[in-house]
Design an enzyme around this catalytic site. Structure first.
Site, PDB file in Angstrom:
ATOM      1  N   ALA A  48      11.917  47.004  10.212  1.00 22.05           N
ATOM      2  CA  ALA A  48      11.965  47.316   8.782  1.00 22.05           C
ATOM      3  C   ALA A  48      13.171  46.695   8.096  1.00 22.05           C
ATOM      4  CB  ALA A  48      12.001  48.821   8.600  1.00 22.05           C
ATOM      5  N   LYS A  49      14.190  46.295   8.889  1.00 19.10           N
ATOM      6  CA  LYS A  49      15.404  45.670   8.346  1.00 19.10           C
ATOM      7  C   LYS A  49      15.973  46.489   7.181  1.00 19.10           C
ATOM      8  CE  LYS A  49      14.507  41.643  10.752  1.00 19.10           C
ATOM      9  NZ  LYS A  49      13.104  41.660  11.084  1.00 19.10           N
ATOM     10  N   ARG A  50      16.087  47.802   7.372  1.00 20.49           N
ATOM     11  CA  ARG A  50      16.616  48.656   6.326  1.00 20.49           C
ATOM     12  C   ARG A  50      18.144  48.644   6.324  1.00 20.49           C
ATOM     13  NH1 ARG A  50      11.736  48.199   5.188  1.00 20.49           N
ATOM     14  NH2 ARG A  50      10.417  49.943   4.593  1.00 20.49           N
TER      15      ARG A  50
END
Lengths: 271, 271
Positions: free
Chosen positions: B92-94
């Site tokens: 998700a590369k949050r």
């Protein structure tokens, strides 16, 4: 939305206020919890009461995502409530390799109809440019954020003594233009906004950190304003949680009007 | 999932394969489009046929998010299909300021039951630590990615000549431990994996870029393996899109088995 349209709104409302919709189920007034969709009801009242003074709304996507599929439905409904002439920001901090960023862009620009999305720069050019391929849609790239952790990497100086955030500003300017890219520049360091403005004279900045996080609006305007204003100053908690009672929306109206009046003076002074 | 449980799976299956579920509605076999939920049907068959050889699955969240609320429902159903002993990664590369990152963490760790989530480091310590407060849940922090844009910022050297990705590795080690933090280290630069391994001897790496992106599995193992394997090597397109026909899942099985056989040899050689 085009830059000219945004600037026109700013002049019309004498405001560069962005209201941050950090709609937290644990913080909204308790009387709303009996509503069918409390977050929607909360955002609806906030938007209705603050729309006269705001030129942008910034839903914080995490607050909706944390509610699961229902949260995404609520976000869509909230977005549809926002008057078309007001700029909308999906504060999502996305960024991934090209084909994946393209899908995030589609999610926010096509599936939903946001005007802009916040994007993290760490993965470089091919994680950002897919967001720039949509007409009248904007990337708001993280440059210098307002949190404590911004010191960890953003201020690291390279071999020429240039801090990372400045390299982000310089490199990314060639990826888009001031017609489709803005930068997140935190307000907690007034003088640094001036440094950023020197590197990026024409772009809009989205400025968090005024109010609850301690930044000063007059400092931001002094160091950051340009000939098309160039600023969207965000306030979230200071407006939306100014009252916990049934009067929350009216109090939010007052708080946003207070900021707008201050902004009007600053626009007259610096524009 | 604990590190010991993950390593136990790796030994049991003689595999350190992660299958990336980049389930793209435009790329899945055409015969699935008549299904009620084509993406679900696609992932279901892929998981059923590859579970014998995979120790991890990595749904790429963008592919589900781009489908709107239905996509999130599909993601939840796909997650529930994955056998409990297999490690799950929300790619998700949050990453956002503290209270917001906490909500993203809740979305992936509580609302859904992922074992881990990929996180971008640009905003620093307080954007990452909220993800580390969940028992037996993991942060997989971007360090050195496999895309072209990784050159833009990750390799910038500081005043002491240290590249940014190395500072990310060094600073972040004190935020968590090798029991709750992994790093994304791209496979497209074999010798760099060795550099990363020197800085981070004990942590697991999630390694994208093998196969379609040109990385070599044997180089990754040679430079990256440690005493608990320390590697999850991802393959997405090379497995899930190996055939466009009705035999796609069987072909995916063969492709994942091929990688597992190669991995078995490498585990015997280096472990």
């Amino acid at each position: 939305m085009t830059k000219a349209e945004l600037f026109s709104q700013i002049k019309k409302k004498s405001s560069f206020l962005c209201v941050g919709l950090d709609a937290d189920i644990n913080k909204i007034p308790k009387h709303l919890l009996k509503e069918k969709d409390p977050i929607f009801s909360f955002c609806k009242e906030i938007i209705e009461e603050t729309a006269d003074f705001a030129v942008a709304y910034k839903p914080n996507i995490a607050f909706f995502e944390a509610l699961g599929t229902e949260g995404w439905e609520t976000l869509q409904k909230v977005l549809e409530l926002i008057p078309k002439e007001i700029f909308t920001i999906a504060d999502a901090k996305r960024g991934d390799i090209g084909n994946t960023s393209k899908l995030y862009a589609k999610a926010f620009f096509e599936k939903m109809d946001f005007d802009s999305v916040t994007v993290a720069p760490y993965m470089g050019v091919d994680s950002v440019t897919p967001f720039l391929e949509f007409d009248e849609k904007w990337v708001i790239l993280l440059a210098l954020t307002s949190n404590a952790g911004s010191m960890d990497f953003q201020l690291i100086k390279d071999e020429q003594g240039k801090p990372l955030y400045q390299t982000v500003l310089e490199k990314s300017q060639s990826w888009g233009s001031d017609e489709n890219m803005m930068y997140v520049v935190g307000a907690t360091r007034g003088e640094l906004i001036g440094e950023v403005r020197k590197v990026v004279p024409d772009h809009f900045f989205l400025v968090p950190g005024v109010g609850a996080q301690g930044g000063s609006l007059s400092e931001v305007a002094k160091y950051g304003m340009n000939s098309t204003c160039g600023l969207l100053v965000n306030s979230s908690r200071g407006i939306i949680y100014a009252s916990e009672g049934t009067d929350f929306a009216k109090v939010a109206r007052k708080e946003s009007e207070k900021l707008q009046i201050e902004m009007k003076d600053l626009l007259e002074k610096y524009l």
